[in-house]
Design an enzyme around this catalytic site. Sequence first.
Site, PDB file in Angstrom:
ATOM      1  N   SER A 215     -12.513-109.147  95.253  1.00  0.00           N
ATOM      2  CA  SER A 215     -11.558-109.059  96.360  1.00  0.00           C
ATOM      3  C   SER A 215     -12.274-108.645  97.631  1.00  0.00           C
ATOM      4  O   SER A 215     -13.375-108.096  97.596  1.00  0.00           O
ATOM      5  CB  SER A 215     -10.464-108.017  96.062  1.00  0.00           C
ATOM      6  OG  SER A 215      -9.811-108.261  94.859  1.00  0.00           O
ATOM      7  N   ASP A 287     -19.612 -96.905  85.374  1.00  0.00           N
ATOM      8  CA  ASP A 287     -20.064 -96.647  84.007  1.00  0.00           C
ATOM      9  C   ASP A 287     -19.007 -95.770  83.357  1.00  0.00           C
ATOM     10  O   ASP A 287     -18.986 -94.557  83.541  1.00  0.00           O
ATOM     11  CB  ASP A 287     -21.418 -95.938  84.045  1.00  0.00           C
ATOM     12  CG  ASP A 287     -21.997 -95.719  82.656  1.00  0.00           C
ATOM     13  OD1 ASP A 287     -21.327 -96.057  81.667  1.00  0.00           O
ATOM     14  OD2 ASP A 287     -23.120 -95.190  82.558  1.00  0.00           O
TER      15      ASP A 287
END
Length: 752
Positions: A215, A287
């Site tokens: 986006s 992560d």
Amino acid sequence: MKSPSYYLGLAGLLLLIQLPSLGLTAQDLADQVVIRRTAYGVPHIKAENMQAAGFGLGYVQLEDYGRGVVDGMVRARGEWSQFHDMNAQERAQSLDRDASNKLRYSRAVETFSLLRKETQDVLIGFAAGMNRYIERHKSEFPEWIKPNFTGYDVHAQSIGGVTGGSVQGFMRTLQRQNANSRTLTEEVGMQVLEGSTVWARLAEKEEAPHPDEGSNAFALAPSRTTSGRAILLRNPHLAWNAGYYEAQLEVPGILNFYGDFRIGGPLITIGGYNERLGFSTTNNDPDSDEIYSFQVSPTLPDHFLIDGTSLPIEKKRVSVKFKNGEGSGEETREFLFTPFGPVFHRENGKIYVIRDAGNGEYRLGEQFLMMMKARNLAEYKEAMRIQAKTSSNFTYADADGNIYYVWNAMTPDLPHPSGGDTSAIAVTRSDQVWRNIIPFDKLPQLLNPKGGYLHNENDPFHYTNLNEVIDASKFPPHFSQPILRLRSQHALDMIANKKKFSLEDVVKLKYSQRMLLAERVKADLIAAVKKSSPTGEIADALKQMEDWDNTVNRESKGGVLFEIWWEHYVELSNGGKRVPGTAASVGFPAPGNALFAEVWTPAYPATTPKGLASESRAVEAFIKAVETAKKRYGSWDLAWGDVNRARIAGKDIPISGATGELGTFSVLWFIPHKTDKMKRETRGGDGWVIAVEFGKTPRAYSVLTYGESNKDGSPYFADQLELYANKQMKKVAFTEEDIKKGVIKEYRPGQE
């Protein structure tokens, strides 16, 4: 000890009589909600309560997407195989998915009562709205689809699961290291090893997202707008079957939100605005999990060693029914668990466990609902602190003039260096395993920065504002590291200045078709080819490069040839090998210093890379590109739209836009054309785009490229495509006055 067995089929849904409700019948709910469609079929749902609001939204989603919504619910129940006949290989994979979905479904049942009542009401109402539509339109559905969906089914869609990509990456690494398995290449892909569990088999089949899935978003402070009001742009680009759905949901005095209600549920992934504020999501890549290895017990079967003792591996067996021609069958899948996470692989005296921050998370819909209801920045932040959304950047603006950005993530507070998805952390003590996620207020964020702008185009947080660069050293090393690719630099080139913009200016900026890569390297390309003293067709092609305006406008000539040239130049620069992209190469799969005369550098993040590293490779690639263009498309002398088409709902039109890696802001990606081998057609890219200005009353423009419906024959299927192709947006009807002026159809669910 016998392992527990789980089965949650339709018969098991008798449990659902315990679902809380307002005691309302479908007719009651229909009488408490009105649907008004304005231009392009946008539904404005006005309800007396939250359950009726969900009812209206469930009804209109089936009106416009039908089976697409129902199929998602069937999968969420873990019942896809029960109603779809398949070959043996397909069935095995489907049974794995169904079994894992049944585990998530049991989590949905377990946690439903923990949700706030208003969240429950929306979910229950949505299911009731679906049932209402199925009852009234039975001919649209196969006989096995019954109007018996529940709030549990809707809730199950947003239950967090295991990150398949991390398991897949680790298993590929393990295969390469395993002397007992044959040598594998990335092209061969992951192969399930002996000892792998259902989790690994599911990960094997998980497809990597398209590199252009993402986006654009930016926010402008009042100091940067001509009206003195904050402006927000939301511009996602996913596959054109992703199911963006534009609607307004209003319960007077409680909620009035205009935005994207992703097809399949009322609260899955939301972006949009209310009377006071708005927010946009852009993908990030935190992560959020860690892989651990434990030694198995040498004396006790199905036990592992931790803290000087042995703990049992929990086994859960899930039964799944399947269709087999005119008959049926049933199989069982076994899942292994530890207190630290599920076991996805066992070998050589070890078990491998993934500890995923989002696994089992159930509050995502509730968080989005609170964000939708927020009236100011403080309430919005309080909703964000729930931290039920595993990932995504969030960009925000409000009527008080605030602009705000946060790199949102459910990121573990690691007691050790991250192993990524290539290595497992060996542990013997429980305190070596992460326990908590990093609190929301310690995540990277910016509020009302100098220069009055924020932006994100899926790169990490560091260069969200060039006046207040976020220092990577202030965050853990397993946070994303600095990189600023060309699409992000394109955004900065447009807004990192002192200009003031109107809302209409922002719409024009969104449709920028400049190719930033061409602006950085084309001059060197032209100079190199000129030095080679080209003649004939190569000289003609070079003249086209010189005349090209460096855009991917559909009428522009030059972009087709340039894109192919760059493809060949990268191949020559990486020697035909698979080379991972880096910050220096701005993500291109070749060494940065083999591509560019000046690689990307943090010292000049918005103006590098530039120039070409090799004149000879540039010339060789250009000559190849001329021949390749003729083979692929019949000629190199073509406008961008001659090759690149938007083909949907019987339409086939020339389109502007290209892959974001080339530095375009209007992102589209293409596949071979289904009926003309000399063309390409759009597979994904710009979907639902909205630009909104926050004043006493919000003012907005939007476009949903592929329309409100995917049903053949619907007047709303791809009816906004030409609007998008012509670089236009429609005015949003948000106020009661605007809705009344623009209404083209008004009805109650089931009474249209």
